[in-house]
Design a protein around this motif. Sequence first.
Motif, PDB file in Angstrom:
ATOM      1  N   VAL A 158       0.871  -1.169   0.000  1.00  0.00           N
ATOM      2  CA  VAL A 158       0.000   0.000   0.000  1.00  0.00           C
ATOM      3  C   VAL A 158       0.912   1.224   0.000  1.00  0.00           C
ATOM      4  O   VAL A 158       1.921   1.261   0.694  1.00  0.00           O
ATOM      5  N   THR A 159       0.566   2.195  -0.833  1.00  0.00           N
ATOM      6  CA  THR A 159       1.394   3.387  -0.969  1.00  0.00           C
ATOM      7  C   THR A 159       0.625   4.620  -0.508  1.00  0.00           C
ATOM      8  O   THR A 159      -0.609   4.604  -0.446  1.00  0.00           O
ATOM      9  N   THR A 160       1.366   5.659  -0.191  1.00  0.00           N
ATOM     10  CA  THR A 160       0.741   6.929   0.165  1.00  0.00           C
ATOM     11  C   THR A 160       1.405   8.047  -0.627  1.00  0.00           C
ATOM     12  O   THR A 160       2.560   7.936  -1.023  1.00  0.00           O
ATOM     13  N   GLY A 161       0.630   9.097  -0.867  1.00  0.00           N
ATOM     14  CA  GLY A 161       1.180  10.277  -1.516  1.00  0.00           C
ATOM     15  C   GLY A 161       0.972  10.351  -3.013  1.00  0.00           C
ATOM     16  O   GLY A 161       1.357  11.346  -3.626  1.00  0.00           O
ATOM     17  N   ILE A 167       6.911   5.481  -9.549  1.00  0.00           N
ATOM     18  CA  ILE A 167       7.167   4.344  -8.666  1.00  0.00           C
ATOM     19  C   ILE A 167       7.522   3.111  -9.494  1.00  0.00           C
ATOM     20  O   ILE A 167       8.467   2.393  -9.179  1.00  0.00           O
ATOM     21  N   GLU A 168       6.760   2.854 -10.545  1.00  0.00           N
ATOM     22  CA  GLU A 168       7.027   1.689 -11.400  1.00  0.00           C
ATOM     23  C   GLU A 168       8.447   1.732 -11.945  1.00  0.00           C
ATOM     24  O   GLU A 168       9.161   0.720 -11.932  1.00  0.00           O
ATOM     25  N   MET A 169       8.883   2.892 -12.414  1.00  0.00           N
ATOM     26  CA  MET A 169      10.229   3.002 -12.982  1.00  0.00           C
ATOM     27  C   MET A 169      11.305   2.742 -11.933  1.00  0.00           C
ATOM     28  O   MET A 169      12.270   2.021 -12.194  1.00  0.00           O
ATOM     29  N   ASP A 170      11.144   3.325 -10.741  1.00  0.00           N
ATOM     30  CA  ASP A 170      12.160   3.160  -9.700  1.00  0.00           C
ATOM     31  C   ASP A 170      12.227   1.729  -9.185  1.00  0.00           C
ATOM     32  O   ASP A 170      13.309   1.183  -8.989  1.00  0.00           O
ATOM     33  N   VAL A 171      11.085   1.109  -8.970  1.00  0.00           N
ATOM     34  CA  VAL A 171      11.074  -0.274  -8.471  1.00  0.00           C
ATOM     35  C   VAL A 171      11.588  -1.230  -9.541  1.00  0.00           C
ATOM     36  O   VAL A 171      12.329  -2.171  -9.249  1.00  0.00           O
ATOM     37  N   TYR A 199       7.398   8.743  -2.062  1.00  0.00           N
ATOM     38  CA  TYR A 199       6.103   8.254  -1.608  1.00  0.00           C
ATOM     39  C   TYR A 199       6.278   7.348  -0.393  1.00  0.00           C
ATOM     40  O   TYR A 199       7.372   6.882  -0.118  1.00  0.00           O
ATOM     41  N   GLY A 200       5.195   7.074   0.304  1.00  0.00           N
ATOM     42  CA  GLY A 200       5.236   6.141   1.411  1.00  0.00           C
ATOM     43  C   GLY A 200       4.823   4.760   0.947  1.00  0.00           C
ATOM     44  O   GLY A 200       4.131   4.618  -0.055  1.00  0.00           O
ATOM     45  N   ALA A 201       5.237   3.739   1.691  1.00  0.00           N
ATOM     46  CA  ALA A 201       4.870   2.375   1.328  1.00  0.00           C
ATOM     47  C   ALA A 201       4.927   1.453   2.530  1.00  0.00           C
ATOM     48  O   ALA A 201       5.715   1.664   3.440  1.00  0.00           O
ATOM     49  N   GLU A 202       4.078   0.430   2.477  1.00  0.00           N
ATOM     50  CA  GLU A 202       4.054  -0.582   3.519  1.00  0.00           C
ATOM     51  C   GLU A 202       3.622  -1.902   2.886  1.00  0.00           C
ATOM     52  O   GLU A 202       2.705  -1.930   2.060  1.00  0.00           O
TER      53      GLU A 202
END
Length: 74
Positions: free
Chosen positions: A9-12, A22-26, A67-70
């Motif tokens: 789950v992401t935030t922001g 996010i997709e590019m960085d991960v 962004y945030g993530a958990e």
Amino acid sequence: MSTVTRQFVTTGMHCPSCSKLIEMDVAELTGVQAVSVDHRTALAEVTYDDAVVGPDEIIGAIVSAGYGAELIAE
């Protein structure tokens, strides 16, 4: 190779561009095979080789993107 698919789950996120960042960085992480992020649901689904990369590194990449993530517990 031990491939797993986990959700985070992401935030922001506010728009499709946020999802793409996010997709590019991960995707740049060694061991990540697929990543899909939906800004509407705030979910990131990542398929990766858990012998090479783990949830902490994936969360780190999301945080580095701003962004945030958990990890969602199974």
